[in-house]
Motif scaffolding. Structure first.
Motif, short mmCIF file in Angstrom:
data_model
loop_
_atom_site.label_atom_id
_atom_site.label_comp_id
_atom_site.label_asym_id
_atom_site.label_seq_id
_atom_site.Cartn_x
_atom_site.Cartn_y
_atom_site.Cartn_z
N GLU A 123 0.83 -1.21 0.00
CA GLU A 123 0.00 0.00 0.00
C GLU A 123 0.87 1.26 0.00
OE1 GLU A 123 -2.56 1.11 3.54
OE2 GLU A 123 -4.06 0.36 2.13
N ASP A 143 2.61 1.63 -3.34
CA ASP A 143 1.65 2.09 -4.36
C ASP A 143 1.37 3.58 -4.24
OD1 ASP A 143 1.61 -0.46 -5.36
OD2 ASP A 143 -0.38 -0.97 -4.60
N GLN A 166 1.71 6.02 -7.45
CA GLN A 166 0.61 6.86 -7.90
C GLN A 166 0.95 8.35 -7.85
OE1 GLN A 166 -2.23 5.14 -5.18
NE2 GLN A 166 -3.11 3.82 -6.78
N LEU A 171 1.38 -1.00 -10.12
CA LEU A 171 1.14 -1.13 -8.69
C LEU A 171 1.60 -2.50 -8.20
CD1 LEU A 171 -2.36 0.56 -8.36
CD2 LEU A 171 -0.10 1.57 -8.06
N ARG A 172 1.99 -2.56 -6.95
CA ARG A 172 2.50 -3.78 -6.34
C ARG A 172 1.37 -4.55 -5.66
NH1 ARG A 172 5.90 -3.14 -9.58
NH2 ARG A 172 8.02 -2.53 -9.12
N SER A 173 1.41 -5.85 -5.80
CA SER A 173 0.41 -6.68 -5.13
C SER A 173 0.95 -7.13 -3.77
CB SER A 173 0.09 -7.92 -5.98
OG SER A 173 1.20 -8.79 -6.00
#
Length: 167
Positions: free
Chosen positions: A16, A19, A23, A33-35
């Motif tokens: 989070e 990300d 962004q 974006l990273r998971s």
């Protein structure tokens, strides 16, 4: 706040926070974006040579994270690591980045690194100030280093030597 090694259960917060930086387009060329699964995998595999640290609030919230990563695959550069710091948006300006950076430098010294390097967007004044406070020196500007959203970006190359007696 305390700084500690990241654990797999920190993957959601680390993703989070990463990300947020992606962004904002203010500190990384990354655009994907990273998971949580991706960050969990990095945390699980990176701990020995390339640790990831998190800043944890007293209530358990993750305020930011820092990581060492490989600078080069060449053996002669084994003592040089790249460093990254990411702070959760609502906790910026509260010395979280400084705490992470100093802990990362200590960890790098313990692991036998003699130099840390990083690349900071020229426009990222906060990142630049953080590096200077932590003893990094500005090496120079890499012009038109890469494109971000079809716009050329310059980056400032910084380095911090770790004295021999510290590792």
């Amino acid at each position: 706040m305390r700084v500690r090694p990241a654990r797999t259960e920190d993957a959601f917060a680390v993703a989070e926070i990463h990300d947020q930086g992606i962004q904002a387009r203010s500190a990384t060329f990354e655009t994907v974006l990273r998971s949580v699964a991706d960050r969990r995998g990095v945390i699980e595999t990176a701990a020995d040579r390339y640790p990831i640290l998190v800043a944890e609030a007293d209530d358990g919230d993750i305020l930011g994270w820092a990581a060492l990563s490989e600078h080069s695959t060449r053996t002669c550069y084994r003592g040089v690591a790249e460093c990254s710091i990411h702070v959760e948006a609502h906790h910026r300006g509260r010395r979280v980045g400084s705490a992470l950076m100093m802990s990362l430098i200590t960890e790098a010294s313990r692991l036998g690194y003699w130099k840390l390097v990083s690349q900071v967007f020229v426009s990222n004044e906060v990142g630049r100030a953080l590096c200077l406070r932590a003893g990094f020196r500005e090496v120079g500007v890499l012009e038109r280093h890469a494109r971000l959203d079809r716009r050329w970006m310059d980056v400032l190359l910084v380095e911090r030597l770790i004295p021999e007696n510290q590792h």
